[in-house]
Design a protein around this motif. Structure first.
Motif, PDB file in Angstrom:
ATOM      1  N   ARG A 177       9.985  -8.849  -0.557  1.00  0.00           N
ATOM      2  CA  ARG A 177       9.779  -7.924   0.557  1.00  0.00           C
ATOM      3  C   ARG A 177       8.641  -6.946   0.285  1.00  0.00           C
ATOM      4  O   ARG A 177       8.307  -6.646  -0.853  1.00  0.00           O
ATOM      5  N   SER A 178       8.095  -6.448   1.360  1.00  0.00           N
ATOM      6  CA  SER A 178       6.956  -5.544   1.273  1.00  0.00           C
ATOM      7  C   SER A 178       7.376  -4.163   0.788  1.00  0.00           C
ATOM      8  O   SER A 178       8.403  -3.631   1.208  1.00  0.00           O
ATOM      9  N   ASP A 190       9.101  -1.134   2.960  1.00  0.00           N
ATOM     10  CA  ASP A 190       8.687  -1.046   4.360  1.00  0.00           C
ATOM     11  C   ASP A 190       9.806  -1.402   5.325  1.00  0.00           C
ATOM     12  O   ASP A 190       9.920  -0.809   6.405  1.00  0.00           O
ATOM     13  N   ARG A 207       5.476  -0.300  -0.812  1.00  0.00           N
ATOM     14  CA  ARG A 207       4.234   0.425  -1.082  1.00  0.00           C
ATOM     15  C   ARG A 207       3.969   0.618  -2.568  1.00  0.00           C
ATOM     16  O   ARG A 207       2.866   0.999  -2.960  1.00  0.00           O
ATOM     17  N   GLU A 214      -1.312  -4.443  -2.584  1.00  0.00           N
ATOM     18  CA  GLU A 214      -0.031  -4.750  -1.967  1.00  0.00           C
ATOM     19  C   GLU A 214       0.440  -6.125  -2.407  1.00  0.00           C
ATOM     20  O   GLU A 214      -0.345  -7.080  -2.426  1.00  0.00           O
ATOM     21  N   SER A 215       1.695  -6.212  -2.781  1.00  0.00           N
ATOM     22  CA  SER A 215       2.280  -7.510  -3.142  1.00  0.00           C
ATOM     23  C   SER A 215       3.785  -7.409  -2.986  1.00  0.00           C
ATOM     24  O   SER A 215       4.363  -6.327  -3.131  1.00  0.00           O
ATOM     25  N   PRO A 216       4.449  -8.525  -2.684  1.00  0.00           N
ATOM     26  CA  PRO A 216       5.901  -8.484  -2.469  1.00  0.00           C
ATOM     27  C   PRO A 216       6.643  -8.131  -3.753  1.00  0.00           C
ATOM     28  O   PRO A 216       6.187  -8.422  -4.858  1.00  0.00           O
TER      29      PRO A 216
END
Length: 286
Positions: A204-205, A263, A207, A245-247
């Protein structure tokens, strides 16, 4: 570059001895404390060079840092810098607050934890009141032990309505809250239910790793406190290239300072500029 840095140096000592905490009454040698002080000074010197950035710093020590003079001095210095948007620290408020007069109150915020077994409600509330009188934004919180529920309810009644009282679920015990206890804790903290869960985070995303990073005393960067793979070092000239950004690669996330940046949970809209000090936006409107 706009960046939030969660700093956790080697300091692990604490003047409290809460039964659920592994750092209760931990004492460090003079050499260990010197190592922590030098690491913090190096970090502060590096921040001073980042004049082109917009930085927020969140001190999240294993123990209690603000009883230490070098943390007090570092906070006062950092809040004087133009590139600093905010300095936040987790603390138990068990010290004289006069040093805060040397800090920029507009840039300082505190995340204050009440430990009923270690201090009195009267003393803690007095400290919180002093912060308010000095113009220091702060949240108040406690661990949601069922045996402390009535004390926490009384704390809520005596706190001003514009001070957010959060409750951390005692998940490590493995015990479930019964319906009545859960409802009463939710009355105190409407966001309590979120903290009772281990949120599914794999893939999942988040920050963390891009606009929010964790940094240790050596300057090593981690995506967050709960991911052990280094992604760079702030003292390297090209450290920004590692921020992307990376999961998430962890199965779950159960701590507020981690999941608040996911997020999917949309908690940035709840806290807005109070994201680090854990103050929901509407409390700023009371």
């Amino acid at each position: 570059m706009k960046l939030s840095i969660l700093y956790r140096g080697p300091l692990s000592s604490c003047n409290y001895d809460c039964h659920y905490c592994p750092f209760a009454k931990v004492h460090e040698t003079a050499a260990e404390l010197k190592t922590d002080r030098r690491a913090l000074e190096k970090f502060g010197d590096w921040i001073s060079t980042r004049k082109q950035d917009r930085l927020s710093i969140f001190f999240t020590p294993w123990g209690e840092a603000l009883t230490r003079r070098w943390y007090q001095e570092a906070i006062c210095h950092l809040t004087s810098l133009d590139q600093i948007e905010k300095v936040v620290a987790q603390t138990n408020l068990s010290y004289n607050l006069d040093w805060i007069e040397n800090a920029n109150a507009q840039k300082l915020a505190l995340w204050c934890t009440y430990h009923p077994s270690q201090t009195t409600r009267k003393k803690f509330l007095s400290q919180s009141q002093q912060l308010s009188q000095r113009g220091i934004s702060h949240s108040v919180g406690t661990v949601g032990l069922p045996e402390d529920l009535e004390e926490i309810e009384q704390l809520r009644r005596e706190l001003p309505p514009d001070i957010y009282l959060w409750v951390n679920a005692y998940k490590s015990s493995g015990k479930k809250y019964n319906d009545d206890t859960l409802k009463r804790f939710e009355t105190i903290d409407p966001l309590f239910q979120l903290n009772t869960q281990y949120h599914s985070s794999l893939g999942r995303s988040c920050r963390c790793g891009s606009s929010v990073i964790s940094v240790d005393g050596t300057g090593t960067i981690f995506r967050c406190h709960f991911m052990k793979e280094p992604i760079g070092n702030i003292y390297e000239s090209d450290f920004e290239s590692h921020l992307q950004e990376s999961p998430c690669t962890n199965q779950t996330c159960g701590c507020h300072i981690g999941y608040v940046h996911m997020d999917d949970l949309e908690l940035y809209s709840v806290f807005q500029e109070g994201i680090l000090e854990r103050i929901p936006f509407h409390y700023r409107q009371v």
